[in-house]
Design a protein around this motif. Structure first.
Motif, PDB file in Angstrom:
ATOM      1  N   THR A   1      -4.176   9.192  -1.613  1.00  0.00           N
ATOM      2  CA  THR A   1      -5.076   8.514  -0.673  1.00  0.00           C
ATOM      3  C   THR A   1      -4.309   7.752   0.394  1.00  0.00           C
ATOM      4  N   ILE A   2      -3.052   7.437   0.103  1.00  0.00           N
ATOM      5  CA  ILE A   2      -2.227   6.699   1.055  1.00  0.00           C
ATOM      6  C   ILE A   2      -1.257   7.674   1.699  1.00  0.00           C
ATOM      7  N   PHE A   3      -1.164   7.591   2.994  1.00  0.00           N
ATOM      8  CA  PHE A   3      -0.266   8.472   3.733  1.00  0.00           C
ATOM      9  C   PHE A   3       1.171   8.330   3.222  1.00  0.00           C
ATOM     10  N   ASP A   4       1.853   9.463   3.017  1.00  0.00           N
ATOM     11  CA  ASP A   4       3.260   9.441   2.618  1.00  0.00           C
ATOM     12  C   ASP A   4       4.111   9.296   3.878  1.00  0.00           C
ATOM     13  N   LEU A   5       4.634   8.092   4.097  1.00  0.00           N
ATOM     14  CA  LEU A   5       5.347   7.808   5.343  1.00  0.00           C
ATOM     15  C   LEU A   5       6.653   8.587   5.468  1.00  0.00           C
ATOM     16  N   ARG A   6       7.163   9.096   4.355  1.00  0.00           N
ATOM     17  CA  ARG A   6       8.391   9.893   4.442  1.00  0.00           C
ATOM     18  C   ARG A   6       8.115  11.207   5.154  1.00  0.00           C
TER      19      ARG A   6
ATOM     20  N   CYS B   1       0.823  -1.218   0.000  1.00  0.00           N
ATOM     21  CA  CYS B   1       0.000   0.000   0.000  1.00  0.00           C
ATOM     22  C   CYS B   1       0.856   1.267   0.000  1.00  0.00           C
ATOM     23  N   HIS B   2       1.853   1.300   0.869  1.00  0.00           N
ATOM     24  CA  HIS B   2       2.625   2.538   1.034  1.00  0.00           C
ATOM     25  C   HIS B   2       3.722   2.716  -0.005  1.00  0.00           C
ATOM     26  N   GLY B   3       3.977   1.684  -0.799  1.00  0.00           N
ATOM     27  CA  GLY B   3       4.917   1.832  -1.902  1.00  0.00           C
ATOM     28  C   GLY B   3       6.328   1.422  -1.544  1.00  0.00           C
TER      29      GLY B   3
ATOM     30  N   GLY C   1      -8.518   4.844   9.221  1.00  0.00           N
ATOM     31  CA  GLY C   1      -9.196   5.005   7.936  1.00  0.00           C
ATOM     32  C   GLY C   1      -9.235   3.685   7.180  1.00  0.00           C
ATOM     33  N   ASN C   2      -8.657   3.681   5.982  1.00  0.00           N
ATOM     34  CA  ASN C   2      -8.641   2.464   5.160  1.00  0.00           C
ATOM     35  C   ASN C   2      -7.484   1.528   5.483  1.00  0.00           C
ATOM     36  N   MET C   3      -6.683   1.875   6.473  1.00  0.00           N
ATOM     37  CA  MET C   3      -5.576   0.974   6.838  1.00  0.00           C
ATOM     38  C   MET C   3      -6.060  -0.014   7.904  1.00  0.00           C
ATOM     39  N   PRO C   4      -5.807  -1.284   7.657  1.00  0.00           N
ATOM     40  CA  PRO C   4      -6.250  -2.287   8.635  1.00  0.00           C
ATOM     41  C   PRO C   4      -5.424  -2.232   9.920  1.00  0.00           C
TER      42      PRO C   4
ATOM     43  N   ALA D   1      -1.240  -9.104  13.768  1.00  0.00           N
ATOM     44  CA  ALA D   1      -0.262  -9.566  12.778  1.00  0.00           C
ATOM     45  C   ALA D   1       1.179  -9.268  13.182  1.00  0.00           C
ATOM     46  N   LEU D   2       1.376  -8.231  13.985  1.00  0.00           N
ATOM     47  CA  LEU D   2       2.746  -7.805  14.305  1.00  0.00           C
ATOM     48  C   LEU D   2       2.958  -7.732  15.810  1.00  0.00           C
ATOM     49  N   THR D   3       4.148  -8.123  16.237  1.00  0.00           N
ATOM     50  CA  THR D   3       4.489  -7.975  17.650  1.00  0.00           C
ATOM     51  C   THR D   3       4.960  -6.544  17.880  1.00  0.00           C
TER      52      THR D   3
ATOM     53  N   VAL E   1      10.764  -1.988  15.008  1.00  0.00           N
ATOM     54  CA  VAL E   1      11.751  -1.901  13.918  1.00  0.00           C
ATOM     55  C   VAL E   1      11.153  -1.164  12.717  1.00  0.00           C
ATOM     56  N   LEU E   2       9.835  -1.298  12.527  1.00  0.00           N
ATOM     57  CA  LEU E   2       9.189  -0.515  11.470  1.00  0.00           C
ATOM     58  C   LEU E   2       9.349   0.975  11.762  1.00  0.00           C
ATOM     59  N   TRP E   3       9.214   1.311  13.041  1.00  0.00           N
ATOM     60  CA  TRP E   3       9.382   2.713  13.430  1.00  0.00           C
ATOM     61  C   TRP E   3      10.816   3.174  13.136  1.00  0.00           C
TER      62      TRP E   3
ATOM     63  N   GLU F   1       4.523   7.459  19.428  1.00  0.00           N
ATOM     64  CA  GLU F   1       3.295   6.891  20.027  1.00  0.00           C
ATOM     65  C   GLU F   1       2.176   6.854  18.992  1.00  0.00           C
ATOM     66  N   ARG F   2       2.086   7.925  18.210  1.00  0.00           N
ATOM     67  CA  ARG F   2       1.050   7.981  17.173  1.00  0.00           C
ATOM     68  C   ARG F   2       1.287   6.866  16.157  1.00  0.00           C
ATOM     69  N   PHE F   3       2.539   6.627  15.796  1.00  0.00           N
ATOM     70  CA  PHE F   3       2.877   5.579  14.833  1.00  0.00           C
ATOM     71  C   PHE F   3       2.408   4.219  15.368  1.00  0.00           C
ATOM     72  N   VAL F   4       2.784   3.923  16.596  1.00  0.00           N
ATOM     73  CA  VAL F   4       2.438   2.627  17.193  1.00  0.00           C
ATOM     74  C   VAL F   4       0.912   2.487  17.274  1.00  0.00           C
ATOM     75  N   ALA F   5       0.236   3.583  17.683  1.00  0.00           N
ATOM     76  CA  ALA F   5      -1.228   3.526  17.816  1.00  0.00           C
ATOM     77  C   ALA F   5      -1.890   3.290  16.469  1.00  0.00           C
ATOM     78  N   SER F   6      -1.439   4.018  15.426  1.00  0.00           N
ATOM     79  CA  SER F   6      -2.077   3.891  14.111  1.00  0.00           C
ATOM     80  C   SER F   6      -1.831   2.512  13.511  1.00  0.00           C
ATOM     81  N   VAL F   7      -0.610   2.000  13.665  1.00  0.00           N
ATOM     82  CA  VAL F   7      -0.302   0.687  13.093  1.00  0.00           C
ATOM     83  C   VAL F   7      -1.042  -0.410  13.875  1.00  0.00           C
TER      84      VAL F   7
HETATM   85  C1  HEC Z   1      -4.242  -1.945   2.856  1.00  0.00           C
HETATM   86  C2  HEC Z   1      -3.328  -0.849   2.616  1.00  0.00           C
HETATM   87  C3  HEC Z   1      -2.373  -0.488   3.742  1.00  0.00           C
HETATM   88  C4  HEC Z   1      -1.433  -1.299   4.335  1.00  0.00           C
HETATM   89  C5  HEC Z   1      -1.129  -2.763   4.066  1.00  0.00           C
HETATM   90  C6  HEC Z   1      -0.723  -0.436   5.275  1.00  0.00           C
HETATM   91  N1  HEC Z   1      -1.252   0.814   5.269  1.00  0.00           N
HETATM   92 FE1  HEC Z   1      -0.633   2.368   6.427  1.00  0.00          FE
HETATM   93  N2  HEC Z   1      -2.116   3.535   5.655  1.00  0.00           N
HETATM   94  C7  HEC Z   1      -3.000   3.160   4.672  1.00  0.00           C
HETATM   95  C8  HEC Z   1      -3.920   4.253   4.415  1.00  0.00           C
HETATM   96  C9  HEC Z   1      -5.048   4.263   3.395  1.00  0.00           C
HETATM   97  C10 HEC Z   1      -3.561   5.295   5.307  1.00  0.00           C
HETATM   98  C11 HEC Z   1      -4.255   6.654   5.495  1.00  0.00           C
HETATM   99  C12 HEC Z   1      -5.243   6.475   6.638  1.00  0.00           C
HETATM  100  C13 HEC Z   1      -6.062   7.715   6.901  1.00  0.00           C
HETATM  101  O1  HEC Z   1      -5.507   8.702   7.410  1.00  0.00           O
HETATM  102  O2  HEC Z   1      -7.260   7.680   6.610  1.00  0.00           O
HETATM  103  C14 HEC Z   1      -2.418   4.809   6.078  1.00  0.00           C
HETATM  104  C15 HEC Z   1      -1.790   5.536   7.060  1.00  0.00           C
HETATM  105  C16 HEC Z   1      -0.663   5.137   7.749  1.00  0.00           C
HETATM  106  C17 HEC Z   1       0.028   5.919   8.758  1.00  0.00           C
HETATM  107  C18 HEC Z   1      -0.354   7.309   9.230  1.00  0.00           C
HETATM  108  C19 HEC Z   1      -1.318   7.192  10.392  1.00  0.00           C
HETATM  109  C20 HEC Z   1      -1.525   8.497  11.088  1.00  0.00           C
HETATM  110  O3  HEC Z   1      -1.352   8.513  12.313  1.00  0.00           O
HETATM  111  O4  HEC Z   1      -1.884   9.473  10.420  1.00  0.00           O
HETATM  112  C21 HEC Z   1       1.066   5.170   9.194  1.00  0.00           C
HETATM  113  C22 HEC Z   1       2.086   5.557  10.254  1.00  0.00           C
HETATM  114  C23 HEC Z   1       1.023   3.920   8.479  1.00  0.00           C
HETATM  115  N3  HEC Z   1      -0.037   3.930   7.601  1.00  0.00           N
HETATM  116  C24 HEC Z   1       1.933   2.895   8.640  1.00  0.00           C
HETATM  117  C25 HEC Z   1       1.813   1.637   8.057  1.00  0.00           C
HETATM  118  C26 HEC Z   1       2.716   0.545   8.327  1.00  0.00           C
HETATM  119  C27 HEC Z   1       3.936   0.617   9.223  1.00  0.00           C
HETATM  120  C28 HEC Z   1       2.263  -0.518   7.605  1.00  0.00           C
HETATM  121  C29 HEC Z   1       2.803  -1.936   7.599  1.00  0.00           C
HETATM  122  C30 HEC Z   1       2.734  -2.623   8.870  1.00  0.00           C
HETATM  123  C31 HEC Z   1       1.073  -0.079   6.893  1.00  0.00           C
HETATM  124  N4  HEC Z   1       0.837   1.234   7.180  1.00  0.00           N
HETATM  125  C32 HEC Z   1       0.336  -0.880   6.044  1.00  0.00           C
HETATM  126  C33 HEC Z   1      -3.018   1.946   4.019  1.00  0.00           C
HETATM  127  C34 HEC Z   1      -2.246   0.842   4.347  1.00  0.00           C
END
Ligand code: HEC
Length: 111
Positions: free
Chosen positions: A58-63, A47-49, A82-85, A90-92, A98-100, A71-77
């Motif tokens: 539509t996908i957050f730019d992790l850079r 998803c993130h490229g 949103g559309n991110m599962p 799945a992850l310990t 290490v992803l962080w 803390e926000r990173f750990v909480a969101s992951v």
């Molecule tokens: C199914 C596609 C998908 C996968 C797989 C995925 N992401 Fe995401 N991710 C998204 C989308 C879409 C967003 C934007 C969510 C939003 O803000 O609505 C996002 C947002 C994020 C954010 C920003 C959250 C925030 O606090 O704003 C982080 C950090 C992140 N992803 C990390 C990861 C990491 C690390 C992984 C691998 C473990 C991962 N993502 C796998 C789709 C994905």
């Protein structure tokens, strides 16, 4: 010869790396960043490229994820957003850590 070249490359990297090492997100051990890269390629890149590069529409730019918000990173992951599962099952915590290291060090490049 190969050893010599590797040493020279390490020295150059060290010199170039010096100014950025003062940044807060820097200083992650290389092993952690590399473990994070491997984990990222398995679970996040689809998803993130590759190398965290995607269109950013539509996908957050992790850079651009703020390096001072682990803390926000750990909480969101963990919980998903949103559309991110959620990756809670799945992850310990170690895998998320290490992803962080990978994300916060911008793939080991520093900020
Ligand atoms: C199914 C596609 C998908 C996968 C797989 C995925 N992401 Fe995401 N991710 C998204 C989308 C879409 C967003 C934007 C969510 C939003 O803000 O609505 C996002 C947002 C994020 C954010 C920003 C959250 C925030 O606090 O704003 C982080 C950090 C992140 N992803 C990390 C990861 C990491 C690390 C992984 C691998 C473990 C991962 N993502 C796998 C789709 C994905």
């Amino acid at each position: 010869m190969r050893k010599l070249l590797t040493g020279a490359a390490a020295l150059c990297a060290g010199l170039i790396g010096m100014p950025v090492s003062a940044q807060p997100a820097d200083g992650f051990p290389v092993e952690q960043v590399e473990a994070g890269r491997a984990q990222y390629n398995r679970t996040c890149a689809q998803c993130h490229g590759r190398n965290m590069v995607n269109s950013g529409t539509t996908i957050f730019d992790l850079r651009k994820f703020p390096a001072d918000q682990p803390e926000r990173f750990v909480a969101s992951v963990s919980s998903g957003k949103g559309n991110m599962p959620s990756f809670k099952d799945a992850l310990t915590r170690d895998q998320i850590n290490v992803l962080w290291a990978y994300v916060a060090s911008r793939g080991g490049k520093g900020l």
